[in-house]
Design a protein around this motif. Sequence first.
Motif, PDB file in Angstrom:
ATOM      1  N   PHE A   1      25.625 -43.709 -32.830  1.00  0.00           N
ATOM      2  CA  PHE A   1      24.487 -43.909 -31.948  1.00  0.00           C
ATOM      3  C   PHE A   1      23.887 -45.282 -32.210  1.00  0.00           C
ATOM      4  O   PHE A   1      23.972 -45.809 -33.314  1.00  0.00           O
ATOM      5  CB  PHE A   1      23.440 -42.797 -32.089  1.00  0.00           C
ATOM      6  N   LYS A   2      23.315 -45.842 -31.150  1.00  0.00           N
ATOM      7  CA  LYS A   2      22.781 -47.202 -31.260  1.00  0.00           C
ATOM      8  C   LYS A   2      21.632 -47.372 -30.280  1.00  0.00           C
ATOM      9  O   LYS A   2      21.665 -46.855 -29.182  1.00  0.00           O
ATOM     10  CB  LYS A   2      23.872 -48.207 -30.940  1.00  0.00           C
ATOM     11  N   ARG A   3      20.638 -48.079 -30.732  1.00  0.00           N
ATOM     12  CA  ARG A   3      19.517 -48.497 -29.900  1.00  0.00           C
ATOM     13  C   ARG A   3      18.974 -49.773 -30.496  1.00  0.00           C
ATOM     14  O   ARG A   3      19.342 -50.148 -31.608  1.00  0.00           O
ATOM     15  CB  ARG A   3      18.442 -47.422 -29.822  1.00  0.00           C
ATOM     16  N   SER A   4      18.110 -50.411 -29.812  1.00  0.00           N
ATOM     17  CA  SER A   4      17.523 -51.643 -30.320  1.00  0.00           C
ATOM     18  C   SER A   4      16.768 -51.349 -31.618  1.00  0.00           C
ATOM     19  O   SER A   4      15.886 -50.509 -31.652  1.00  0.00           O
ATOM     20  CB  SER A   4      16.574 -52.224 -29.282  1.00  0.00           C
ATOM     21  N   GLY A   5      17.162 -51.998 -32.693  1.00  0.00           N
ATOM     22  CA  GLY A   5      16.478 -51.843 -33.970  1.00  0.00           C
ATOM     23  C   GLY A   5      17.002 -50.750 -34.877  1.00  0.00           C
ATOM     24  O   GLY A   5      16.544 -50.609 -36.002  1.00  0.00           O
ATOM     25  N   ALA A   6      17.960 -49.959 -34.401  1.00  0.00           N
ATOM     26  CA  ALA A   6      18.511 -48.881 -35.241  1.00  0.00           C
ATOM     27  C   ALA A   6      19.904 -48.500 -34.758  1.00  0.00           C
ATOM     28  O   ALA A   6      20.182 -48.506 -33.559  1.00  0.00           O
ATOM     29  CB  ALA A   6      17.608 -47.660 -35.206  1.00  0.00           C
ATOM     30  N   ASP A   7      20.761 -48.176 -35.703  1.00  0.00           N
ATOM     31  CA  ASP A   7      22.063 -47.621 -35.361  1.00  0.00           C
ATOM     32  C   ASP A   7      22.538 -46.768 -36.522  1.00  0.00           C
ATOM     33  O   ASP A   7      21.977 -46.792 -37.607  1.00  0.00           O
ATOM     34  CB  ASP A   7      23.078 -48.705 -35.006  1.00  0.00           C
ATOM     35  N   GLY A   8      23.580 -45.970 -36.263  1.00  0.00           N
ATOM     36  CA  GLY A   8      24.091 -45.124 -37.322  1.00  0.00           C
ATOM     37  C   GLY A   8      25.170 -44.200 -36.827  1.00  0.00           C
ATOM     38  O   GLY A   8      25.699 -44.367 -35.725  1.00  0.00           O
ATOM     39  N   CYS A   9      25.479 -43.210 -37.664  1.00  0.00           N
ATOM     40  CA  CYS A   9      26.498 -42.245 -37.281  1.00  0.00           C
ATOM     41  C   CYS A   9      26.239 -40.903 -37.948  1.00  0.00           C
ATOM     42  O   CYS A   9      25.560 -40.802 -38.971  1.00  0.00           O
ATOM     43  CB  CYS A   9      27.894 -42.760 -37.605  1.00  0.00           C
ATOM     44  N   ILE A  10      26.805 -39.883 -37.312  1.00  0.00           N
ATOM     45  CA  ILE A  10      26.804 -38.532 -37.856  1.00  0.00           C
ATOM     46  C   ILE A  10      28.273 -38.201 -38.091  1.00  0.00           C
ATOM     47  O   ILE A  10      29.066 -38.224 -37.150  1.00  0.00           O
ATOM     48  CB  ILE A  10      26.179 -37.531 -36.874  1.00  0.00           C
ATOM     49  N   THR A  11      28.634 -37.939 -39.343  1.00  0.00           N
ATOM     50  CA  THR A  11      30.009 -37.620 -39.694  1.00  0.00           C
ATOM     51  C   THR A  11      30.103 -36.130 -40.010  1.00  0.00           C
ATOM     52  O   THR A  11      29.346 -35.622 -40.835  1.00  0.00           O
ATOM     53  CB  THR A  11      30.469 -38.434 -40.924  1.00  0.00           C
ATOM     54  N   VAL A  12      31.037 -35.448 -39.339  1.00  0.00           N
ATOM     55  CA  VAL A  12      31.198 -34.005 -39.510  1.00  0.00           C
ATOM     56  C   VAL A  12      32.518 -33.728 -40.211  1.00  0.00           C
ATOM     57  O   VAL A  12      33.561 -34.215 -39.797  1.00  0.00           O
ATOM     58  CB  VAL A  12      31.173 -33.286 -38.138  1.00  0.00           C
ATOM     59  N   THR A  13      32.454 -32.946 -41.296  1.00  0.00           N
ATOM     60  CA  THR A  13      33.667 -32.473 -41.975  1.00  0.00           C
ATOM     61  C   THR A  13      33.631 -30.944 -41.987  1.00  0.00           C
ATOM     62  O   THR A  13      32.678 -30.330 -41.517  1.00  0.00           O
ATOM     63  CB  THR A  13      33.752 -32.987 -43.432  1.00  0.00           C
TER      64      THR A  13
END
Length: 91
Positions: free
Chosen positions: A45-57
């Motif tokens: 996910f990404k937006r102005s000023g922040a981004d990241g991810c959700i990793t599922v195992t």
Amino acid sequence: MATVDITREHDLGKEQAKERAQKLADKLAQKLDAKCSWEGDQLHFKRSGADGCITVTDADVRVQVKLGMMLTPMAGMVKSEVQKALDKYLA
């Protein structure tokens, strides 16, 4: 720049955990006006000023959020909101 990194174990199975991660991402997208997309078992996910991810195992879900300089003071609040959301969606 601040990073929020939270991992929660689950016993839902990978597919059900991915479905719930999608619900979490939908909430993020709506609340933060973020763009989301799956790449294998990672939801970015990404937006102005922040981004990241959700990793599922098979055993856990990891949420990583990188906050830009303007959002760094909100890191504590972001961490708290992510923890609440994981409690809700992985229950």
